[in-house]
Design a protein around this motif. Sequence first.
Motif, PDB file in Angstrom:
ATOM      1  N   PHE A 198      -5.935  14.853 -12.593  1.00  0.00           N
ATOM      2  CA  PHE A 198      -5.361  13.507 -12.436  1.00  0.00           C
ATOM      3  C   PHE A 198      -4.293  13.509 -11.351  1.00  0.00           C
ATOM      4  O   PHE A 198      -4.266  12.629 -10.484  1.00  0.00           O
ATOM      5  N   ALA A 199      -3.405  14.508 -11.370  1.00  0.00           N
ATOM      6  CA  ALA A 199      -2.365  14.611 -10.335  1.00  0.00           C
ATOM      7  C   ALA A 199      -2.977  14.841  -8.965  1.00  0.00           C
ATOM      8  O   ALA A 199      -2.506  14.302  -7.957  1.00  0.00           O
ATOM      9  N   ALA A 200      -4.045  15.638  -8.932  1.00  0.00           N
ATOM     10  CA  ALA A 200      -4.724  15.904  -7.657  1.00  0.00           C
ATOM     11  C   ALA A 200      -5.295  14.621  -7.061  1.00  0.00           C
ATOM     12  O   ALA A 200      -5.162  14.352  -5.861  1.00  0.00           O
ATOM     13  N   PHE A 201      -5.929  13.815  -7.904  1.00  0.00           N
ATOM     14  CA  PHE A 201      -6.483  12.538  -7.440  1.00  0.00           C
ATOM     15  C   PHE A 201      -5.376  11.604  -6.958  1.00  0.00           C
ATOM     16  O   PHE A 201      -5.527  10.912  -5.950  1.00  0.00           O
ATOM     17  N   CYS A 202      -4.266  11.590  -7.677  1.00  0.00           N
ATOM     18  CA  CYS A 202      -3.142  10.718  -7.295  1.00  0.00           C
ATOM     19  C   CYS A 202      -2.578  11.104  -5.939  1.00  0.00           C
ATOM     20  O   CYS A 202      -2.359  10.250  -5.066  1.00  0.00           O
ATOM     21  N   TYR A 203      -2.336  12.396  -5.753  1.00  0.00           N
ATOM     22  CA  TYR A 203      -1.790  12.876  -4.484  1.00  0.00           C
ATOM     23  C   TYR A 203      -2.742  12.571  -3.333  1.00  0.00           C
ATOM     24  O   TYR A 203      -2.346  12.052  -2.291  1.00  0.00           O
ATOM     25  N   LEU A 206       0.831  -1.207   0.000  1.00  0.00           N
ATOM     26  CA  LEU A 206       0.000   0.000   0.000  1.00  0.00           C
ATOM     27  C   LEU A 206       0.864   1.255   0.000  1.00  0.00           C
ATOM     28  O   LEU A 206       0.586   2.210  -0.742  1.00  0.00           O
ATOM     29  N   VAL A 207       1.909   1.268   0.806  1.00  0.00           N
ATOM     30  CA  VAL A 207       2.778   2.445   0.869  1.00  0.00           C
ATOM     31  C   VAL A 207       3.574   2.583  -0.425  1.00  0.00           C
ATOM     32  O   VAL A 207       3.705   3.684  -0.978  1.00  0.00           O
ATOM     33  N   GLY A 209       8.735  14.257  -8.905  1.00  0.00           N
ATOM     34  CA  GLY A 209       8.290  12.911  -9.233  1.00  0.00           C
ATOM     35  C   GLY A 209       9.392  11.882  -9.050  1.00  0.00           C
ATOM     36  O   GLY A 209       9.153  10.768  -8.575  1.00  0.00           O
ATOM     37  N   THR A 210      10.611  12.265  -9.401  1.00  0.00           N
ATOM     38  CA  THR A 210      11.757  11.362  -9.217  1.00  0.00           C
ATOM     39  C   THR A 210      11.966  11.051  -7.746  1.00  0.00           C
ATOM     40  O   THR A 210      12.250   9.900  -7.371  1.00  0.00           O
ATOM     41  N   ILE A 211      11.813  12.057  -6.888  1.00  0.00           N
ATOM     42  CA  ILE A 211      11.944  11.829  -5.441  1.00  0.00           C
ATOM     43  C   ILE A 211      10.882  10.858  -4.956  1.00  0.00           C
ATOM     44  O   ILE A 211      11.145   9.966  -4.136  1.00  0.00           O
ATOM     45  N   ALA A 212       9.656  10.997  -5.477  1.00  0.00           N
ATOM     46  CA  ALA A 212       8.581  10.074  -5.099  1.00  0.00           C
ATOM     47  C   ALA A 212       8.912   8.640  -5.491  1.00  0.00           C
ATOM     48  O   ALA A 212       8.678   7.697  -4.716  1.00  0.00           O
ATOM     49  N   PHE A 213       9.486   8.449  -6.671  1.00  0.00           N
ATOM     50  CA  PHE A 213       9.856   7.100  -7.112  1.00  0.00           C
ATOM     51  C   PHE A 213      11.011   6.539  -6.272  1.00  0.00           C
ATOM     52  O   PHE A 213      11.054   5.333  -5.986  1.00  0.00           O
ATOM     53  N   PHE A 250       4.227   5.385  -5.725  1.00  0.00           N
ATOM     54  CA  PHE A 250       4.220   5.231  -7.184  1.00  0.00           C
ATOM     55  C   PHE A 250       3.144   6.102  -7.813  1.00  0.00           C
ATOM     56  O   PHE A 250       3.394   6.820  -8.791  1.00  0.00           O
ATOM     57  N   VAL A 251       1.947   6.073  -7.239  1.00  0.00           N
ATOM     58  CA  VAL A 251       0.842   6.868  -7.768  1.00  0.00           C
ATOM     59  C   VAL A 251       1.140   8.361  -7.629  1.00  0.00           C
ATOM     60  O   VAL A 251       0.859   9.159  -8.532  1.00  0.00           O
ATOM     61  N   LEU A 252       1.726   8.743  -6.494  1.00  0.00           N
ATOM     62  CA  LEU A 252       2.105  10.141  -6.304  1.00  0.00           C
ATOM     63  C   LEU A 252       3.104  10.580  -7.377  1.00  0.00           C
ATOM     64  O   LEU A 252       2.936  11.633  -8.012  1.00  0.00           O
ATOM     65  N   GLY A 253       4.154   9.774  -7.584  1.00  0.00           N
ATOM     66  CA  GLY A 253       5.155  10.112  -8.594  1.00  0.00           C
ATOM     67  C   GLY A 253       4.560  10.199  -9.981  1.00  0.00           C
ATOM     68  O   GLY A 253       4.886  11.110 -10.761  1.00  0.00           O
ATOM     69  N   LEU A 254       3.663   9.251 -10.305  1.00  0.00           N
ATOM     70  CA  LEU A 254       3.024   9.251 -11.618  1.00  0.00           C
ATOM     71  C   LEU A 254       2.216  10.519 -11.834  1.00  0.00           C
ATOM     72  O   LEU A 254       2.259  11.139 -12.914  1.00  0.00           O
ATOM     73  N   GLY A 255       1.477  10.912 -10.806  1.00  0.00           N
ATOM     74  CA  GLY A 255       0.668  12.125 -10.922  1.00  0.00           C
ATOM     75  C   GLY A 255       1.516  13.377 -11.073  1.00  0.00           C
ATOM     76  O   GLY A 255       1.220  14.248 -11.904  1.00  0.00           O
ATOM     77  N   ILE A 256       2.582  13.465 -10.281  1.00  0.00           N
ATOM     78  CA  ILE A 256       3.416  14.668 -10.307  1.00  0.00           C
ATOM     79  C   ILE A 256       4.141  14.826 -11.646  1.00  0.00           C
ATOM     80  O   ILE A 256       4.190  15.923 -12.222  1.00  0.00           O
TER      81      ILE A 256
END
Length: 394
Positions: free
Chosen positions: A302-307, A276-277, A370-374, A282-288
């Motif tokens: 889309f980014a808002a929903f991901c975050y 889950l984490v 986004g790179t930091i999120a990944f 991953f979803v956060l990075g994809l959105g950003i």
Amino acid sequence: MGRLQFSHGLNIVITTTFVSLLAMPIVGPALPVLQEEFGISNRDIGWVVMSTYTVPALLFVPIFGYLADRFSKKAVLLPSMILFSLCGGAISLAPNTETIIALRFLQGIGASAIATLNIALVPDLFSGRDRLTVMGWTGVVQGIGSGVLPLIGGLLAFLIWYLPFMAALMGLPLSLYIYFYLKNISPPKKAKKTNYAAHAWKHLADRRVVELCFFTFGYIFVGFGAFVSYIPSFLASTFGSGPLLIGVIIAARALSGALTASFLNQLTLKFSSRSLVVSSFFVLGLGIVSIPLVTGPLGVIFAAFCYGAGFGVTRPLLQVHLFELAPDDLRATFASANGLALRFAQTISPLSAGFLISWTNFGTMYLAAGTIAFLMMILAFYGNSLSAENTKMA
């Protein structure tokens, strides 16, 4: 969402979480009116109203955590709620900017305890999967509040500039409820005899605790810095979007966050905490990273929903696992540590994002975020704190 029986403890956790939102999301729309009323410049309005409110947490969150664990959470929460409410309401009587600054600082001191102890009460009052359910409910309240309160604040500010600040007075009747119905759970006698600093450091230095706090820091650093702080400027400068459209797009994160938080208990029954984490990052990075690619303002939804979706899962889940590691006499201290990680991320992330934008552009900043999120996703995948052994729940 799992079923919970009615209880005063549940009411206090939920309502205290809601009251903690009555000094930021609801106040934002009043800032332009406040500027006009007191002649505050665009350069100064941010620190006059917002920074003076958030800065006290960096000092007082650990102090209140210590006091709550040494004495009792009720003894700290009750006066803090009264201070928060009275200072918020008193802003309506402020004759000048200096008074507003002083009152917001004092209100921020009270908020430092509220935002920590509302969560620290959960392991005291609930156990097993009920803790996860309650944390999910707090996520729902935070999500809905973050989306709805700015709209209410805008309406109130349209009537009179100080009405959004007076919403904090709702904490006064809650103070009475806390006084009569919150159990005054005193720490064990042995806790008072323990060397607090050495005892706290021994447990806070646990690698698993550090990891969980770092994951909180990482998610907020990316989401708050790249999305919350700079999406309005990105939309306005790139697409000429107005305040109403920007508000709707930002509110989308609250909707998705409330939705995922409401299903948190069910999600943990089907998926591991690690998955889950990892998925949330991953979803956060994809959105950003999608933000620089959009061709219109609605594409940012889309980014808002991901975050929001990732936040609704990650924030409460990490807190629950943190409390599973906390000794009974250090729960408020552990909540303070996690709160400090969050506040530190909120403090430095806008500065970091702004610095990168000044040197490059929005697109580069969002790709870097986004790179930091990944990277955080990879760390979560290998983190010991999220192993099956360390995330078991009854």
